[in-house]
Structures are given as C-alpha cells and as structure tokens.
Design a protein around this motif. Structure first.
Motif, PDB file in Angstrom:
ATOM      1  N   PRO A  23       0.806  -1.226   0.000  1.00 26.69           N
ATOM      2  CA  PRO A  23       0.000   0.000   0.000  1.00 26.69           C
ATOM      3  C   PRO A  23       0.838   1.276   0.000  1.00 26.69           C
ATOM      4  CG  PRO A  23      -0.934  -1.597   1.518  1.00 26.69           C
ATOM      5  CD  PRO A  23       0.396  -2.152   1.080  1.00 26.69           C
ATOM      6  N   THR A  24       1.899   1.308   0.791  1.00 25.18           N
ATOM      7  CA  THR A  24       2.748   2.500   0.833  1.00 25.18           C
ATOM      8  C   THR A  24       3.420   2.735  -0.511  1.00 25.18           C
ATOM      9  OG1 THR A  24       3.183   2.126   3.179  1.00 25.18           O
ATOM     10  CG2 THR A  24       4.677   3.600   2.018  1.00 25.18           C
ATOM     11  N   ASP A  27       0.566   3.753  -3.049  1.00 23.30           N
ATOM     12  CA  ASP A  27       0.021   5.081  -2.720  1.00 23.30           C
ATOM     13  C   ASP A  27       0.846   6.189  -3.364  1.00 23.30           C
ATOM     14  OD1 ASP A  27      -2.282   4.668  -1.257  1.00 23.30           O
ATOM     15  OD2 ASP A  27      -1.234   4.502   0.657  1.00 23.30           O
ATOM     16  N   ALA A  28       2.156   5.968  -3.435  1.00 25.63           N
ATOM     17  CA  ALA A  28       3.070   7.008  -3.907  1.00 25.63           C
ATOM     18  C   ALA A  28       3.062   7.169  -5.426  1.00 25.63           C
ATOM     19  CB  ALA A  28       4.488   6.708  -3.433  1.00 25.63           C
ATOM     20  N   ALA A  30       0.048   6.018  -7.397  1.00 32.60           N
ATOM     21  CA  ALA A  30      -1.323   5.976  -7.906  1.00 32.60           C
ATOM     22  C   ALA A  30      -1.795   7.360  -8.351  1.00 32.60           C
ATOM     23  CB  ALA A  30      -2.260   5.437  -6.826  1.00 32.60           C
ATOM     24  N   TYR A  54      -5.557  -0.849  -6.473  1.00 29.97           N
ATOM     25  CA  TYR A  54      -4.871   0.316  -7.034  1.00 29.97           C
ATOM     26  C   TYR A  54      -4.921   0.333  -8.562  1.00 29.97           C
ATOM     27  CZ  TYR A  54      -3.003   1.544  -2.465  1.00 29.97           C
ATOM     28  OH  TYR A  54      -2.871   1.935  -1.153  1.00 29.97           O
ATOM     29  N   ARG A  90       9.561   3.488  -1.984  1.00 31.36           N
ATOM     30  CA  ARG A  90       8.521   4.512  -2.098  1.00 31.36           C
ATOM     31  C   ARG A  90       9.076   5.746  -2.797  1.00 31.36           C
ATOM     32  NH1 ARG A  90       6.583   9.074   0.628  1.00 31.36           N
ATOM     33  NH2 ARG A  90       8.375   9.007   2.028  1.00 31.36           N
TER      34      ARG A  90
END
Length: 264
Positions: A23-24, A27-28, A30, A54, A90
C-alpha cells in the motif's frame, strides 16, 4: 488508473506476500502514472487483492529468481517509460517532482535512463553514509532498452544502448530493514545466494579473502565512507555488513567441504 494527467509511464514490480509494504509503495504512484504492473507468485496474504485495488494489472508467474522475475515484469510494461520498483520502495514527493519534470523536458528526449539514490531509515535514523548510501541505481528506463542482469539475488537494472544517464537528486525511500531482526534474518539468504553465485562462476574459497574482507568492509563503511556520522545506527550497519561478509565466506567454506566429502 489512466487519468488525463497521468504520465506515459509504467510502474513495474514483483511481489510475494507484500501486503505490509505494497500500500505505501502504490500510494506514492497511484493517479499520476498510466500503468501499474505487479508480477506475483505464491501469495497468501492478500497481496493480489491490494494490487488490484490500485488498478494494477496483476500477473501470476512461477518463481524463478529475482533477476528473471523482474525481467518478466519489465516485459509486461506497455508505456514508453518504465519505473521499476521493489515493493518496499517509495517514491517521495520530491522524487516524483523530478520525474514529472524530467519526462516533460528535453532531458527525456536525450537520456537513455535515469537513476536515483536510495535512502534507508534504520533504527529510527536516515542512513546517509557508509555502505548503504547513496546506493544509486537505475529505476527509470525506456521500454525495451534495459534488463536486469547480474547475480540472482543482487541483480541490477542495466540500460542497453548508448545515451546519457540522467541523475535525480532526490532520494528513493527504501524500507528494507524495518527492525534489527529483519536485518539478521536476511543474512543466511544472502549467504546462500553468494555461495550459489560463486559456484556458478567457479570462484573458490580462499583463506586470505575470508580473513581480510570482513574487517575491510567494516573499515570502508564506518571510516572511509563516514558511517560514524550516522551515530549508533551507523555502527550497527557497519558491523552487520562485516558480519554478513564473514558468514558468506564461512558458508562458502562449508559448501566446499560438503562437496569434497560427498565426492570421496
């Protein structure tokens, strides 16, 4: 995942049971990249479901090794540029800004690929010295003009062709060792891969290397590369690198001893 503002960029990565990190990582990226490709194998923790949330294209592929698995991911990308990541990496806001500016500017037309430094935070401190930093490597490459090469476990992305390599200044965050236990757990894995690589290349155990290389790695990282500036975590890193080097050569000795006994 395709939006009017998204870049002509494929993010590719491999994952096996990466529900904690994924997820981390995603998230960066998306919302501003056109495609996310996740090559998975043997997942039992919901990794595939997280990737699909995602908008990623999830591709199951039987495990071979890190190098070949990553090359499978590269081959699945459809966009002109590929951002190759690990699940525990990330893209920081600063690095994102540099990537956006790069792809929008003249540098993208002239460059073959782009590299960035990787920054590990360990024991509560950003490690900016020693053997772990800057750990520069290619991450942004043209589709069809790069491959993962080298050893199975410590492979690297290499551009194929002629052209300048752009250098980003901003760090790529790398959550490789969330705690000390995770660092210790990876030592046998790296040692076994070291042995396998040595056997494939015909390299033999030598007493001089086994004795000299561990203290040399400590001295190089802690003194020459100023690991002492990272405080006590920097000392732990330097000792851990030396210890892992010692275990690698000890494991190579053990392997050759076992082979010799089996042939008698």
């Amino acid at each position: 995942m395709d939006t009017p503002s998204s870049l002509p960029l494929s993010v590719v990565l491999i994952a096996r049971n990466e529900a904690r990190n994924l997820p981390t990582c995603l998230d960066a990226v998306a919302g501003w990249v056109r495609e996310i490709v996740v090559v998975v194998n043997d997942c039992t923790d919901g990794t595939e479901e997280i990737a699909r949330r995602y908008g990623a294209r999830v591709i199951p592929h039987p495990w071979e090794n890190f190098r070949e698995q990553k090359n499978v991911a590269l081959a699945q990308a459809t966009q002109p540029w590929i951002l190759a990541l690990d699940a525990d990496e990330r893209i920081t806001p600063a690095l994102r800004g540099e990537i956006v500016a790069f792809l929008a500017g003249a540098d993208a037309d002239q460059s073959l690929a782009a590299e960035s430094p990787r920054l590990v935070t360990f024991l509560g401190r950003a490690i900016r010295h020693g053997d772990w930093y800057p750990d520069r490597g290619l991450r942004l490459v043209r589709r069809g003009q790069a491959r993962w090469t080298g050893a199975h476990d410590h492979c690297k992305l290499v551009a194929e062709g002629r052209g300048p390599i752009h250098r980003f200044r901003s760090d790529l965050d790398h959550a490789s060792f969330p705690d000390l236990a995770s660092l210790v757990r990876k030592t046998p894995f790296h040692a076994d891969n070291f042995v396998r690589t040595c056997r494939e290349r015909g390299r033999r155990w030598h007493l001089l290397q086994a004795v000299i290389r561990p203290p040399w790695r400590f001295f190089r990282g802690y003194v020459l590369k100023r690991g002492f500036l990272d405080g006590y975590p920097g000392l732990v890193v330097a000792v851990a690198v030396a210890y892992e080097t010692f275990i690698r050569y000890a494991r190579l000795y053990e392997s050759e001893l076992a082979s010799s006994s089996a042939s008698e």
